[in-house]
Design an enzyme around this catalytic site. Structure first.
Site, PDB file in Angstrom:
ATOM      1  N   ASP A1143      30.327  45.633  41.928  1.00 29.38           N
ATOM      2  CA  ASP A1143      29.893  44.505  43.077  1.00 29.38           C
ATOM      3  C   ASP A1143      29.472  45.481  44.309  1.00 29.38           C
ATOM      4  OD1 ASP A1143      30.339  41.537  44.452  1.00 29.38           O
ATOM      5  OD2 ASP A1143      28.734  41.888  43.116  1.00 29.38           O
ATOM      6  N   LEU A1264      34.875  36.160  41.412  1.00 25.89           N
ATOM      7  CA  LEU A1264      34.611  36.556  42.826  1.00 25.89           C
ATOM      8  C   LEU A1264      34.552  37.933  43.093  1.00 25.89           C
ATOM      9  CD1 LEU A1264      36.274  33.488  44.533  1.00 25.89           C
ATOM     10  CD2 LEU A1264      33.969  33.665  44.304  1.00 25.89           C
ATOM     11  N   HIS A1265      33.748  38.280  44.073  1.00 22.06           N
ATOM     12  CA  HIS A1265      33.828  39.748  44.699  1.00 22.06           C
ATOM     13  C   HIS A1265      35.234  40.104  44.802  1.00 22.06           C
ATOM     14  CE1 HIS A1265      32.802  43.315  46.847  1.00 22.06           C
ATOM     15  NE2 HIS A1265      33.753  43.032  47.700  1.00 22.06           N
ATOM     16  N   ALA A1266      36.378  39.201  45.475  1.00 31.31           N
ATOM     17  CA  ALA A1266      37.488  39.698  45.831  1.00 31.31           C
ATOM     18  C   ALA A1266      38.333  39.834  44.573  1.00 31.31           C
ATOM     19  CB  ALA A1266      38.015  38.382  46.644  1.00 31.31           C
ATOM     20  N   GLN A1267      38.054  39.331  43.414  1.00 36.90           N
ATOM     21  CA  GLN A1267      38.781  39.314  42.228  1.00 36.90           C
ATOM     22  C   GLN A1267      38.642  40.403  41.465  1.00 36.90           C
ATOM     23  OE1 GLN A1267      37.428  35.335  41.052  1.00 36.90           O
ATOM     24  NE2 GLN A1267      39.167  34.421  41.724  1.00 36.90           N
TER      25      GLN A1267
END
Lengths: 1287, 83
Positions: A1143, A1264-1267
């Site tokens: 990402d 999600l990006h954070a995951q």
């Protein structure tokens, strides 16, 4: 009053009795709970001057009241302040409400923590409320005085007052305080003490893990909740009689019976704490001082023994204990190794205090009120007074463990238990629930009575057919049938079935895929007066044959393509051969005839056929129609296989309400997106999910925003997490239903509304004419809170198991409370809430015994769920090695899940023996064909338990610390790999903190990362290794060095620790390194351009892997760096294999963005820690962000300040570097993995990399990006990367 | 009511299942089987009967002789104080 500076020589050590309390207070100096206090309510003409003089004299005579304490160089010390306390006199008679004001002041004084070295430990005050009403308040810290000491002082005041007022001579003054200290010194050296020690070691050997009625850690808070009840006169009279009759002392009888009550709550074996005055035959018997002790009393009553016999043996044990009663309980704990908060010596206290009665003050009416008597860890059951004068019963409870309703429950129930026990011949006769509770439960049960027409399901269907013949009854794809059509078709088929022998209590088997034919077949069978027997075409033919043999149906309705599943001689009636016209037979069913038979799996292996009569299912369907107001506008989805009794209401609820039955296409029930489409396209108002399927459905994007009217769940436990996720995803009512096949589908309901905060979700309240009975082993109703077995009664019970009267008799028993009626034993465990709702606790075969301790697995599962860290939890007791049972937890992680954090939460919520030895994280729980949990498919956890035991001091220390930090059942072996056993960055930080605390040397996180195996780490420690984990290159996972290594380049914060999970998933096929930004080391300079930063990494790569191919990957910023490193390596002639970007998007995207302000850089820290910054808008300063990180237990939060500062500056600097960077094309293929879930800036696209690589390989994962580096995403990403790394 | 030595001897004897004659003035009552729990009921009775002593008085010493001396002192004081 002056306080002289204490002189060391005047200070003395503490007595043994005081030492225990000193330690308790030192743990939390702000805890005021040891300020014991009371007040006398004095009514009548008080001579204030006489009282002041009497009080001052009494107080001056009690040396203990002048004590002060402090920590000295070699232990705690006590000394006497020069002045005794004086009685303060306060006139409150002008206050609007003097009594309330007095109480407020007393409370404020008692709640004020004392500085034991400076503040007076004793305070006395006389509050004047009016001319004839006064409160005499006394507060003395427990270190100075115990309960009996308080009695001595108070009685003395009364005596001296009375002497002044009447001229009577008072008794002898108290002996001096020194006597207590001398006695203690004598005792410590005495042979009696040694003998007492031997006695207790013997008496306490094999002590079980001690618990109380409430689960959870028993640690006293700052306050307690009190309930008070005067025991009825007839109860105390009976107590005196029983004591007389048995020749025992009434306090012993009371202590024994109260302990037996506690044992009812702790699975039959309790250890209560019995306070003991410890003054008998003591020189200090009349000295006001702290002497009392608490003696453990083991109470595991033989409830079948004659009561007198048991009471006598209990009294003997109490007497033996008292003989050796000066031996301190704190010392017993040390002797038994019960150190550490969760290990207890005793549970609730049972405190019989005959001397706590109001003293005499001449000419006054005196009432005694005890405010606080010391710490309340659990429950303290106090009885003040005696049978002649009356007994006041007080329940003091720890609010962290008991709600006010729980406390009230015990306060009302224990006296009832005592009354019943004193009148009984054996304890076994005595119910735990009070008569009032039993009556309330019976009333509630009877209140479900609801008059219904005594009719059959067929009659209800017929009514609708006549009422609205034109209305659409059934749809299946494009096909539809009106009520009239259904009438016609079912009449014809019923006639045909009738000719084949269908009739009362005969069966018609039905084996059809979902279509319009299926409901027609069922209705026809009913119409012919028979019961239908659904068969699952997906079951093995052998099983079908066995069922047919047992059930002997007159016909098997099936389709030509399924005919081969059945034995040759089966009476098949294939769909093309169904009659399409004919007159219905005149043999409709009677309410008592069978309506359907459904086979369920038996525990012995043979399926058993549950036979349900019409009136049973009529009750269930009419209740549902009425309760949920099902009407002609409803459209109900039929998707559950007909062999699962949920289908019964799916089929028939619409048809008895004039609504529409919508048949889902075959196979659709397993596909969430198809179900979502059906709901939309068909306008479904009502449908059902088994909770496992609900989870899958809620995860499907197509489910978002749907709004049916109502969704029902049954078949397994619905969790609070599932409820909450449901309401975030759909707009609909959610209802939890419960019931076994043996009780006409469901017997109870609970509305799981958006406001419902219950955890666990109850199964709730009974439907009409149905009883949910939670009973103990003697078939008596249990009180709220106590687990029992769930039995069902009422009209919905099945007739029994077809052809198996033995099995039927086994499970359908006579109701002991209602002669002539039956109860069905569900085999489920449950408890009642105070509001009467029933909570399911699990199967009774999920009660296991480990090392002799009884454990409800459901209780552990609840604790795991209550942590809020996981979506689902199952606990098994596994016996993977013969004779060795271990608890293993299986979880589906939720947001914020970290194994180390969960282990900590459990350790603080559950007794040690109930904490699972291992926790296995899964994507999803394995399910059976029916969608229910498949326990057998849960994998055995991988224990690195093989190998030699730890040797040598360093290894042994690590073995202990590994076990402590990772919550292992025993010390780790030498080959234990920290991360393989469930360790992560956070627990690694904990490990080095513990190592630093024990050795004085901090080895640094990097040392653990590099040497996760215990023996290797021990060696590294012995060599004094320090590696703070901030090096530019860190080894993330060891692997085959013959293959090309993978380098993972850090994201925004500069740390590569977060790649641990990904690295371990890729290893051991190859070695995985992390590259970290030099800026995170506060002592190092940062390069001023991204190109130069990348060059640094290229040098590291060259150093580590001087030749051969290498692979690169990076998340976010790391991806941009990976591409640049690949360019530079290629320019140097090195071979680069995989270049994977998680990402990441080219620098061009960020060039026009403003430079982030410092707060944004800080909030980026949240993202680095795996948290969602958007979820925390309130964290807008460095202090708040850091405090939050520390509080929520992240590895970042555990970093030293200067390192955190360095991380912050790295975020800002790297951001600037990116905006100044210009890409160059790299040879080879760039692999891009997009975070597909709600991509915030949706114009970011993998295609943007096209100019900067020869080829582009695009993938996407639903996160999600954070995951992207979290465990769930790693499970998808690691194989994808591994596939693309050829060499 | 005035407590007598014989009355005390008799009450104690009943509690520990002995004959009053078997309890000497100097015998240690703990050794004869009297513990604090059993002691409580006669003390309470004697208190209710008007004796102005408390439990501590009897806890300090453990022979009938010493108890009697303490009780005598208390009772004589009480007598003097009557107006």
């Amino acid at each position: 009053m002056t306080t002289q500076r204490p002189v060391e020589s005047a200070a003395r050590p503490l007595t043994e009795a005081q030492e225990g309390l000193w330690f308790f207070q030192a743990l939390d100096p702000s805890n005021p709970i040891l300020n014991t206090g009371q007040y006398l309510d004095l009514t009548g003409p008080l001579n204030v001057a006489a009282l002041m003089s009497a009080a001052d004299q009494a107080l001056a005579q009690a040396g203990a009241l002048r004590l002060q304490f402090r920590q000295g160089l070699s232990g705690a010390r006590q000394w006497l302040a020069p002045e005794p306390p004086r009685l303060a006199v306060v006139d409150l008679s002008d206050e609007a409400d003097p009594e309330t004001e007095a109480r407020r002041r007393m409370r404020a004084d008692s709640d004020r923590p004392l500085d034991l070295a400076r503040d007076p430990l004793a305070a006395f005050a006389l509050y004047r409320l009016g001319a004839d009403r006064h409160f005499l308040y006394e507060r003395i810290h427990h270190l100075a005085i115990d309960g009996y000491g308080m009695v001595l002082v108070t009685n003395r005041i009364g005596e001296l007052y009375s002497a002044r007022v009447t001229g009577r001579m008072p008794s002898d003054p108290f002996p001096p305080l020194d006597r207590a200290l001398e006695e203690d010194a004598e005792w410590r050296a005495s042979a009696k003490r040694a003998a007492a020690r031997d006695y207790w070691l013997g008496a306490l050997s094999g002590l079980p893990e001690v618990t109380g009625p409430a689960p959870g850690r028993a640690v006293s808070g700052h306050s307690f909740h009190r309930e008070s009840r005067w025991l009825p006169a007839d109860l105390t009279a009976r107590l005196a009689d029983v004591a007389q009759g048995t020749g025992l002392m009434w306090p012993d009888v009371l202590t024994a019976l109260a302990s037996a009550y506690v044992a009812r709550w702790t699975v039959g074996e309790a250890v209560t704490g019995v306070p003991f005055m410890a003054r008998m035959g003591s020189k200090a018997a009349r000295v006001p001082c702290m002497a009392m002790n608490v003696l453990p009393f083991r109470c595991a009553p033989d409830e079948d023994a004659p009561l007198a016999e048991w009471l006598t043996s209990a009294a003997k044990a109490l007497m033996q204990g008292r003989r050796h009663g000066r031996y301190r309980s704190e010392q017993m704990r040390r002797d038994l190794g019960l150190i550490g908060g969760a290990r207890r010596l005793y549970g609730p206290l049972v405190n019989v205090q005959p001397f706590d009665v109001a003293p005499a003050f001449a000419g006054l009416d005196v009432r005694l009120n005890i405010l606080g008597a010391g710490a309340v860890d659990d429950l303290t059951l106090t009885f003040r007074g005696d049978p002649e004068r009356g007994i006041l019963f007080e329940v003091d409870s720890n609010p962290a463990l008991y709600s006010p309703e729980d406390a009230r429950g015990h306060a009302d129930r224990l006296p009832a238990f005592l009354a019943a026990a004193l009148a009984a011949k054996r304890l076994a006769e005595v119910p735990t629930a009070s008569p009032a509770e039993t009556a309330a439960i019976t009333r509630a049960s009877d209140a479900t009575r609801h008059t219904l027409p005594d009719t059959s399901l067929w009659a209800l269907l017929e009514t609708e057919m006549r009422r609205s013949p034109e209305a659409v009854a059934i749809t299946s794809g494009d096909k539809w049938l009106s009520y009239a059509d259904l009438d016609f078709a079912s009449a014809a088929l019923a006639a045909q079935l009738s000719r084949m022998g269908a009739g009362r209590d005969r069966l018609v088997a039905v084996a059809l895929e979902r279509s319009a034919d299926l409901p027609v077949a069922l209705v026809a069978a009913l119409r012919a007066g028979a019961a239908y027997l659904p068969l699952d075409p997906e079951h093995p033919p052998e099983r079908l044959a066995r069922i047919l043999a047992m059930a002997d149906p007159v016909a098997v309705l099936t389709s030509p393509d399924l005919a081969h599943l059945f034995p040759a001689d089966a009476p098949l009636l294939l769909t093309p051969d169904w009659a399409d016209e004919g007159e219905a037979p005149a043999t409709p069913p009677a309410p008592g005839d069978l309506a359907y038979v459904i086979y369920t799996s038996g525990s012995t292996g043979e399926p058993k056929g549950v036979a349900i009569e019409h009136r049973a299912i009529v009750n269930r369907l009419l209740w549902m129609r009425d309760h949920y107001r099902i009407d002609v506008s409803d459209r109900i989805l039929q998707k559950t296989p007909a062999t699962f009794d949920v289908s019964v209401w799916e089929f028939f609820l619409p048809l008895i309400a004039g609504a529409r039955l919508v048949m889902a296409p075959p196979g659709a029930h397993r596909d969430p997106s198809r179900i979502a489409r059906l709901i939309r396209d068909e306008g479904i108002t009502t449908l059902h999910f088994v909770p496992s399927m609900l989870s899958a459905f809620l995860a499907a994007p197509q489910a978002r925003g749907l709004s049916p009217r109502r969704v029902f769940c049954s078949g397994e436990e619905l969790t609070a997490d599932q409820r909450d996720r449901f309401h975030r995803t759909l707009t609909a009512e959610l209802h939890n239903l419960y019931g076994p096949t043996e009780a006409a589908v469901d017997v109870s309901y609970w509305p799981a509304t958006p406001d419902d905060r219950s955890n666990p979700l109850p199964i709730g309240f009974p439907v009409w004419n149905t009883r949910l009975e939670v009973l103990d082993a003697a078939m008596r109703p249990v009180p709220p809170g106590l687990p029992g077995s769930l039995y069902l009664g009422g009209i919905q019970l099945a007739r029994g198991y077809l052809g198996r009267p033995d099995l039927t008799a086994d499970r359908f028993v006579s109701d002991p409370a209602r002669p002539g009626e039956r109860l069905y034993a569900t085999g489920d465990l449950a408890r009642l809430r105070h509001d009467g709702a029933v909570v399911y606790l699990g199967r009774s075969d999920h009660q296991v015994k480990i090392r002799g301790l009884r454990i409800e697995l459901g209780e552990i599962e609840s604790a795991i769920m209550a942590s809020g860290l996981v979506r689902e939890a199952v606990v098994l007791a596994r016996e993977d090695h013969a004779g060795e049972k271990r608890l293993v937890g299986y979880v589906v992680p939720g947001a914020g899940y970290e194994a180390g954090v969960l282990a900590q939460r459990l350790a603080s919520a559950l007794p040690a023996y109930m904490v699972p030895s291992a926790m296995v994280a899964l994507d999803a729980m394995p399910v059976t064909a029916n969608g229910k949990l498949d326990r057998k498919a849960l994998p055995a956890p991988v224990f690195a338990a093989a190998g030699r035991a730890a040797e040598g001091p360093t290894e042994r220390m690590l073995a202990r610390l590994y076990a402590e930090v990772l919550a292992l059942a025993e010390p780790a072996p030498a080959e234990a790999d920290f991360f393989a056993l469930g360790g992560d960055s956070l627990s690694a930080v904990r490990l080095i903190q513990r190592i630093a605390a024990e050795t004085g040397h901090d080895p640094g996180l990097g040392t653990v990362f590099e040497n996760p195996v215990l023996a290797a780490l021990a060696e590294a420690l012995d060599q004094g290794a320090t590696d703070d984990g901030l090096s530019t290159a860190i080894l993330l996972a060891e692997g085959d060095r013959a293959r090309a290594p993978l380098f993972l380049i850090h994201p925004a914060g500069g740390l590569a620790w977060g790649y641990r999970g990904l690295a371990r998933a890729i290893a051991p096929v190859r070695t995985v390194w992390g590259l970290q930004n030099p800026g995170i080391d506060p002592d190092r300079e940062m390069p001023d351009s991204l190109r130069k930063l990348a060059a640094l990494y290229v040098d590291e790569v060259a150093r580590i892997a001087p030749e051969g191919a290498v692979h690169l990957a990076g998340w976010s910023v790391g991806g941009i760096l990976a591409q640049e490193v690949a360019v530079q390596l290629a320019a140097r002639g090195r071979k680069v294999g995989l270049v994977a970007l998680l990402d990441s998007y080219p620098a061009d995207c960020w060039r026009t963005e403003a430079e982030p302000d410092p707060v944004m850089a800080l909030r980026a820290l949240l993202a680095i820690a795996g948290l969602d910054p958007d979820g925390h808008p309130e964290l807008d300063s460095r202090a708040k962000v850091v405090a939050f990180l520390r509080r929520t237990d992240t590895a970042l939060g555990a970093l030293p300040e200067r390192v955190l500062d360095a991380v912050i500056r790295t975020v800002t600097a790297t951001n600037r570097m990116i905006r100044g960077h210009w890409h160059r094309p790299m040879p080879g293929t760039l692999t891009h993995i997009r975070a597909g879930l709600y991509h915030a800036a949706s114009d970011l696209d993998a295609g943007m990399w096209q100019p900067w690589a020869d080829g582009l390989d695009q993938l996407e994962v639903p996160f999600l990006h954070a995951q992207m580096t979290g465990p769930a995403a790693v499970r998808l990403i690691a194989p994808a990367l591994a596939d693309r790394m050829g060499e | 009511m005035s407590l007598t030595l014989d009355r005390m001897r008799g009450d104690i004897a009943k509690l520990i299942y002995l004959d009053p004659e078997d309890i000497g003035d100097d015998d240690n009552l703990a050794d004869l089987g009297l513990d604090s729990m059993r002691l409580m009921s006669p003390v309470l009775q004697w208190e209710q009967g008007g004796l102005k002593a408390d439990f501590g008085t009897f806890a300090e010493f453990y022979t009938l002789g010493e108890w009697w001396r303490a009780v005598e002192r208390i009772q004589s004081r009480t007598a003097i104080a009557q107006p």
